[in-house]
Write a protein that holds these residues in place. Sequence first.
Motif, mmCIF file in Angstrom:
data_model
loop_
_atom_site.group_PDB
_atom_site.id
_atom_site.type_symbol
_atom_site.label_atom_id
_atom_site.label_comp_id
_atom_site.label_asym_id
_atom_site.label_seq_id
_atom_site.Cartn_x
_atom_site.Cartn_y
_atom_site.Cartn_z
ATOM 1 N N ASP A 33 -91.971 44.321 -61.710
ATOM 2 C CA ASP A 33 -90.563 44.260 -62.101
ATOM 3 C C ASP A 33 -90.305 43.323 -63.285
ATOM 4 O OD1 ASP A 33 -91.210 42.082 -60.550
ATOM 5 O OD2 ASP A 33 -89.369 42.097 -59.360
ATOM 6 N N LYS A 34 -90.798 42.099 -63.210
ATOM 7 C CA LYS A 34 -90.586 41.144 -64.297
ATOM 8 C C LYS A 34 -91.669 40.079 -64.274
ATOM 9 C CE LYS A 34 -87.351 38.361 -61.557
ATOM 10 N NZ LYS A 34 -85.979 37.800 -61.492
ATOM 11 N N LEU A 35 -91.799 39.377 -65.369
ATOM 12 C CA LEU A 35 -92.794 38.315 -65.469
ATOM 13 C C LEU A 35 -92.366 37.145 -64.589
ATOM 14 C CD1 LEU A 35 -95.406 37.837 -67.215
ATOM 15 C CD2 LEU A 35 -93.955 36.465 -68.712
ATOM 16 N N PRO A 36 -93.237 36.696 -63.680
ATOM 17 C CA PRO A 36 -92.869 35.563 -62.816
ATOM 18 C C PRO A 36 -92.665 34.279 -63.632
ATOM 19 C CG PRO A 36 -94.848 36.682 -62.027
ATOM 20 C CD PRO A 36 -94.578 37.195 -63.398
ATOM 21 N N LYS A 37 -91.919 33.356 -63.066
ATOM 22 C CA LYS A 37 -91.695 32.068 -63.724
ATOM 23 C C LYS A 37 -92.838 31.090 -63.461
ATOM 24 C CE LYS A 37 -86.646 32.281 -63.887
ATOM 25 N NZ LYS A 37 -86.628 32.525 -65.338
ATOM 26 N N SER A 38 -93.570 31.319 -62.378
ATOM 27 C CA SER A 38 -94.704 30.450 -62.052
ATOM 28 C C SER A 38 -95.846 31.313 -61.537
ATOM 29 C CB SER A 38 -94.305 29.406 -61.005
ATOM 30 O OG SER A 38 -93.833 30.033 -59.831
ATOM 31 N N PHE A 64 -91.938 38.305 -73.869
ATOM 32 C CA PHE A 64 -93.014 38.619 -72.921
ATOM 33 C C PHE A 64 -94.343 38.011 -73.345
ATOM 34 C CE2 PHE A 64 -96.799 41.220 -72.267
ATOM 35 C CZ PHE A 64 -96.926 41.149 -70.890
ATOM 36 N N LEU A 65 -94.743 38.210 -74.610
ATOM 37 C CA LEU A 65 -96.082 37.784 -75.032
ATOM 38 C C LEU A 65 -96.252 36.269 -74.981
ATOM 39 C CD1 LEU A 65 -98.823 38.846 -75.973
ATOM 40 C CD2 LEU A 65 -98.027 38.592 -78.340
ATOM 41 N N LYS A 77 -98.228 31.652 -71.781
ATOM 42 C CA LYS A 77 -97.961 30.363 -71.130
ATOM 43 C C LYS A 77 -98.259 30.425 -69.644
ATOM 44 C CE LYS A 77 -94.351 26.839 -70.625
ATOM 45 N NZ LYS A 77 -92.950 26.478 -70.951
ATOM 46 N N LEU A 78 -97.829 31.502 -68.982
ATOM 47 C CA LEU A 78 -98.071 31.661 -67.549
ATOM 48 C C LEU A 78 -99.566 31.743 -67.257
ATOM 49 C CD1 LEU A 78 -96.601 32.107 -64.783
ATOM 50 C CD2 LEU A 78 -96.818 34.570 -65.238
ATOM 51 N N ALA A 79 -100.281 32.491 -68.079
ATOM 52 C CA ALA A 79 -101.734 32.619 -67.898
ATOM 53 C C ALA A 79 -102.432 31.276 -68.041
ATOM 54 C CB ALA A 79 -102.302 33.617 -68.905
ATOM 55 N N MET A 80 -102.050 30.499 -69.052
ATOM 56 C CA MET A 80 -102.674 29.188 -69.252
ATOM 57 C C MET A 80 -102.362 28.249 -68.095
ATOM 58 S SD MET A 80 -102.225 28.568 -73.375
ATOM 59 C CE MET A 80 -100.443 28.477 -73.244
#
Length: 367
Positions: free
Chosen positions: A204-209, A234-235, A240-243
């Motif tokens: 649905d959407k990119l999580p915040k954490s 998104f990118l 940032k989320l991945a790191m």
Amino acid sequence: MKIKFSLLTILLSVSIVATSCVSVNVKDNTVSHAPQDSKKPKNIILLIGDGMGLSQVSAAIYYKDAKPNFERFNTIGLSKTSSSNELITDSAAGATVFSTGVKTYNGAIGVDKDTIPVPTIVEHLVKRGYGTGLVATSSIQHATPASFYAHVKSRSMYEEITEFAPKSGVNFFAGGGLKFFNKRKDGKDLLASMRANGYEVITDKLPKSPSEKNELILLAENGMPKMSEGRGDFLPNATKLAMEKLSKNENGFFLMVEGSQIDWGGHNNEGDYLIEELLDFDKAIGVALDFAAKNGETLVIVTADHETGGFTLASKDGDYNKINPVFSTTGHSGTMVPVFAKGPGAELFNGIYENNEIYFKMMELLK
């Protein structure tokens, strides 16, 4: 006698130091001038601007309101991009050299010129306990991200590529490509397979954490929307989320981030499309550089698989104060592409070299 002894000692010391600063690459007998005692990175972030040549990078100077993040690099090289069978590469062969170090034919995903699977940097590092992640604005089955976790003879085999995902060991996927998991010709439900292999599936959407589990984040049926269609941040946010997630791994991590649609703007010969995607990619570069600056153990590499569109920044109607983005082809070109590096080991990326050397340089630094 003491003077002679001192001189001999100095000469021996210089010889030892000189020897320790070079290593021979058995693969092709080239010499790598990598200081053996220099600090090596714990983490590598490889950002690939698909289709991004020097003119595309230059566009950031003219079209970004602030100083481009490209200008934060001091180490810059050039890579030669030909594939094994053609002077001009495609994205599949262009990404497979980054992931495996092997020059291969256009269309190949993680296989050599004889279609034999070659282990990828991701697969090597998963076995060594590293965190790994792949982020793209295309589908995750598209040529560049696919080349880091799959092995098929043709880039168009999207359903076959997807079958490699559940057992890939990749900790973080983010991009598009949902339909290749749950609307397949073979009727398989690969979202169920991902969950069975410990993934949290988010559509649905990119999580915040980040999740405690491995994550599969699929926010489009196929490729992600264009920036002009409201993709937003998104990118950079996915980067940032991945790191944030991968940096929790004490062994270190490898993250590949692709600005996929710079290439699509080039193929379409749409200057506005290309530039919007390029500026979005520059924002993701800034996020990676900010993380690396605070972390101190992260090498950031920015490069391209090839140039697309024969893009250039010409004058508009002969007015040298007005830039006019123009194209010479709807396909790829054979020009060299820039390689930017910042962080521990960045000095290895100076110079002009074949694109597969980027793989060997990364693997040398992660020994």
